[in-house]
Design a protein around this motif. Structure first.
Motif: not given
Length: 322
Positions: A173, A176-177, A179-180, A211, A214, A216, A251
């Motif tokens: 995570a 790819i993100d 913001e996490f 966060s 986000r 997974t 989110v």
């Protein structure tokens, strides 16, 4: 007899250590070293022997040699580990081979050999304000900061994070993100979020909640943590605080809808109706778009399955407190 037993325990074995090296001048390359180890030889000791006896140019980090400082994080035979907490012969036995590979952690930029740049990691950690902010009356001495045993029990496990970075290096995570915040930051953030002595609950919650949704839930952080901190548990616990946040982002709102949809699905049928949960969570427009994608990939049949209610559904509802 006792002397013979000690000698057997200290019997040495030759291992071949393959190190993935890097320098700005040469780029990436592999280098091999041979040395003898015994049943007590830590991988930090392996590296020290290589550096002092064979190759002084080898770069790595290590300090405490007892799984407290978090300096010696790396990949050993592809596994994110602390070198000091890893015995060379344990790796030999696990993989049934005398070849041990050492690589720098994933995700972080490599500075030299096994040394990575942790600026991004520290940035994430400091973003969650990793210290206690006591109320004004505590600082003035007019009130006493107290921590009940049950509060200490809740916080203690999550306070054991040693900032080694292994969980972040193995987290998909994070990759790819942007913001996490990452598992370690959430472990540290929740440790103070749940501390009754802290005075910036709302501010912390605003930093952590978006966060937390986000993540997974791949449980890689759970698998690789050398201190059994269980960062994923703090992420779950942080999500439960979402209801206390006044100004929620998209989110967090979507996450709450998803949880409610799962709850309602199990309450109605005793099963998780994935298609219905998805539609309720993301809405009709998104569901139609993704339905077209599944049709193109020949998987639409899975979304059209009609679930039947389970027998004795009342027992499930009773467990749910209904």
């Amino acid at each position: 007899m006792e002397t013979q037993s000690i000698q057997n325990n200290l019997e040495q074995r030759e291992v071949l250590v393959k190190v993935k090296r890097y320098s700005k001048e040469r780029g990436e390359y592999w280098q091999e070293y041979k040395l003898n180890v015994d049943r007590f030889t830590q991988m930090t000791e392996v590296l020290r022997k290589i550096k002092t006896e064979q190759d002084p140019t080898l770069a790595y980090r290590a300090s405490c040699h007892m799984a407290v400082c978090g300096s010696c994080s790396m990949k050993i035979n592809g596994e994110p580990r602390l070198a000091c907490k890893t015995l060379a012969l344990d790796i030999v036995k696990k993989y049934n081979s005398n070849v041990i590979t050492l690589e720098p952690m994933d995700f972080f930029p490599v500075e030299k050999d096994l040394v990575v740049n942790l600026d991004d990691f520290y940035g994430r950690m400091f973003k969650v304000k990793p210290r206690l902010y006591p109320p004004k009356e505590f600082m003035e001495g007019t009130a006493e900061p107290r921590l009940r045993p049950e509060d200490q029990k809740e916080l203690w496990k999550f306070a054991q994070c040693i900032w080694c970075g292994l969980c972040v290096s193995s987290c998909p995570a994070v990759k790819i993100d942007p913001e996490f915040l990452g598992p370690a930051a959430h472990a540290k953030g929740y440790r103070f979020l749940a501390d009754p002595r802290d005075s910036i609950y709302e501010e912390r919650l605003k930093i952590l909640v978006d966060s937390s949704w986000r993540c997974t839930y791949c449980y890689q952080c759970f698998n690789v943590c050398p201190r059994d901190v269980e960062p994923v548990t703090t992420i779950k616990k942080t999500r439960s605080h979402t209801k206390f946040l006044k100004d929620k982002g998209e989110v967090a709102r979507t996450g709450e809808k998803h949880v409610k949809a799962i709850f309602d699905s199990i309450k109605e049928t005793g099963k998780l109706e994935e298609a219905k949960v998805y539609l309720t969570t993301y809405g009709l427009a998104t569901a139609i778009r993704d339905m077209l994608y599944t049709m193109r990939n020949g998987k639409v049949g899975f979304a059209m399955i009609k679930e039947k209610k389970i027998n004795e559904l009342d027992q499930v509802r009773k467990l749910m407190g209904e």
